[in-house]
Design a protein around this motif. Structure first.
Motif: not given
Ligand SMILES: C[S@@+](CC[C@H](N)C(=O)[O-])C[C@H]1O[C@@H](n2cnc3c(N)ncnc32)[C@H](O)[C@@H]1O
Length: 532
Positions: A307, A313, A391, A418, A450
């Motif tokens: 999601a 990663g 989103d 996030p 979310i």
């Molecule tokens: C913790 S990081 C994810 C890291 C990724 N899963 C990895 O292992 O490489 C959280 C991600 O949530 C995304 N994000 C933040 N708000 C969001 C939203 N409303 N909808 C979708 N993605 C969102 C950010 O752009 C970010 O890439």
């Protein structure tokens, strides 16, 4: 001159808390002058709200190779000790120092004297020269006097600096509320350098073989094995045990020195981050196994969702597991069992993220790991990968198609949410400058939105793994408690005592970055949707 030391929360480290992206380029990002001048300017840009990851490369790329190591150490150590240095500074001056530029310069001088073992005369002289270059010569007398005072008895001042935490007071207070027993070790742990871990691509080689390749390249690494146990209610085997192996390097090493790195044999990934893909994959297999014994129908198409996927990663890890030929793959069939059928005939993996530039990094990662759609097709894995910029608080699967049914479609969801990223401060010490107290509430609301949007899209019997790299209970166990209170169809899957990582919470497990050899502050909770 600005008169406050409070940082804007805009443009906080990329993958995390909500932010607005209207941050203007900082005037401090003009990279010329001595190494110290450039480091001071970079620190000023971070205080303007720019993340370390956005300013580090411009700094290092502006320097000769011989200066990069010192600049990196100076910048990162100043950030790690930032709040402790600021408190020390307040005790050193007769009158409060308000000018951010002057404070920053003195903090850079203090780090050289207290933490980097730079010779006194060089630390003082070069820092004072930097002050002149940045055009606040009016403060050079003050800077000189404070640094000389500290240089007379560095061990006394180092002790003073090390005594308490190096966090903003609001965060230290919250950690005391959440983790009173672990508080001292935790706050000290957050000022340390995190170890470097590697994930080995199980579709290509084993952790043991890659450790040997590293030895061949004179790189020492230990195998780290994390064990996870969880109880799956409707599975024939009630307790699922799984082992996750990675490598911890004895020393931080440039990736281009790692054997076959560019060919995708290994990836840099924190050890606790390496738990996500195996857990959700194992839960998915438990679901499919349960359905298999119910129906004997294995001619099935599975749909799974990553999601918040960028930079990919955990997505890449999941694809590695799905692509490997061992028992972690849904397509695997035991060689000696002619009757056996794979758990899935086709798998659709949808990955979404709302930041287009970060989605580009997903493609880069998958390319290096040979996990792009064409690679998957060539390997005849029957995996269809769909990456979407959307989103997650609003996105609905199939919404744009005429035949959208609003039926739940996903068998498993990985929600790497996030978060405030307080669990990865060791790797991103700018977080302790960029985050504000208000971010916690705002982030918790985003996470709840979310969850609220994705949960109806999960099939009955399906699993959702909720992950954050936060160490704040409001984003983790309290978020989950709130979620299950409002969702009668959510069952908590308990992690058992077999887990050799994290601390059991009423829901899920919390890893704390206390030990200098262990991974980051991740939180994990596994939920299953019960029949509606
Ligand atoms: C913790 S990081 C994810 C890291 C990724 N899963 C990895 O292992 O490489 C959280 C991600 O949530 C995304 N994000 C933040 N708000 C969001 C939203 N409303 N909808 C979708 N993605 C969102 C950010 O752009 C970010 O890439």
């Amino acid at each position: 001159m600005r008169q406050t030391n409070s940082a804007s929360k805009n443009n906080a480290p990329r993958n995390n808390a909500p932010r607005n992206n209207k941050l203007k380029p900082s005037s401090h990002l003009i990279m010329n002058g001595s190494v110290r001048v450039r480091v001071i300017r970079t620190l000023l840009a971070i205080q303007d709200g720019h993340s370390l990851s956005s300013v580090l490369d411009p700094l290092l790329n502006s320097l000769h190779d011989g200066d990069k190591g010192f600049a990196h150490a100076l910048l990162l150590t100043t950030l790690r000790q930032w709040h402790a240095l600021a408190r020390l500074l307040d005790t050193l001056a007769d009158n409060p120092i308000d000018e951010v530029e002057v404070r920053t310069t003195i903090q850079v001088g203090l780090v050289q004297l207290l933490y980097l073992e730079v010779a006194d005369h060089a630390a003082i002289h070069e820092t004072v020269e930097a002050a002149k270059e940045i055009e606040f010569a009016h403060a050079t007398g003050l800077i000189n006097a404070i640094l000389r005072k500290v240089a007379k008895n560095p061990s006394k001042f180092r002790k003073k600096c090390d005594k308490k935490h190096s966090l903003p007071n609001w965060l230290a207070y919250q950690l005391k509320q959440d983790w009173s027993e672990q508080y001292d070790a935790l706050t000290q742990g957050l000022r340390q350098v995190a170890p470097m871990f590697l994930r080995v691509n199980s579709a290509v080689t084993s952790v043991e073989d890659y450790q040997q390749s590293l030895y061949g390249a004179e790189i020492d690494a230990d195998i780290v094995e994390l064990t996870t146990g969880f109880n799956v209610a409707n599975s024939s085997e009630t307790t699922t045990i799984l082992s996750t192996k990675g490598l911890r390097l004895h020393q931080t090493t440039a990736v281009n020195a790692l054997p076959h790195f560019s060919e995708g044999i290994a990836s840099v990934q924190d050890m606790h981050a390496q738990l996500a893909a195996p857990i959700i994959n194992k839960a998915l297999m438990a679901k499919l196994n349960a359905e298999k014994s119910d129906t004997e129908n294995t001619n099935n198409e599975i749909h799974i969702l990553d999601a918040c996927a960028a930079p990919g990663g955990k997505l890449a890890h999941w694809l590695e597991l799905l692509s490997s030929n061992d028992s972690s793959s849904l397509f695997h069939v035991k060689q000696d069992d002619a009757e056996a059928k794979p758990l899935a005939s086709k798998l659709k993996l949808t990955a979404i993220d709302n930041e287009a530039p970060r989605i580009e990094r997903i493609y880069d990662n998958l390319q290096r790991l040979n996990l792009k759609q064409q690679d998957l097709e060539q390997a005849e894995k029957n995996i269809a990968l769909n990456v979407v910029c959307a989103d997650a608080t609003r996105w609905q699967h199939g919404k744009n198609k005429k035949a959208a049914t609003n039926e739940p479609v996903f068998d498993a969801i990985l929600l790497d949410s996030p978060c405030t990223a307080t669990g990865v401060i060791r790797r991103h010490p700018d977080i302790s400058i960029l985050r504000t107290e208000e971010d916690i509430e705002q982030t918790a609301l985003l996470q709840a939105d979310i969850l609220h949007n994705l949960w109806p899209q999960l099939k009955a019997g399906g699993y959702l793994l909720y992950v954050t790299c936060s160490i704040l209970k409001q984003e983790n166990v309290e978020q989950m408690q709130d979620f299950i209170t409002h969702h009668n169809d959510a069952a908590v899957i308990e992690f058992t005592e077999a887990c050799n990582w994290g601390i059991a919470q009423t829901i899920g497990r919390q890893c704390l970055p206390i030990d200098s050899e262990s991974g980051d502050g991740f939180y994990y909770a596994l939920l299953q949707k019960t029949a509606e």
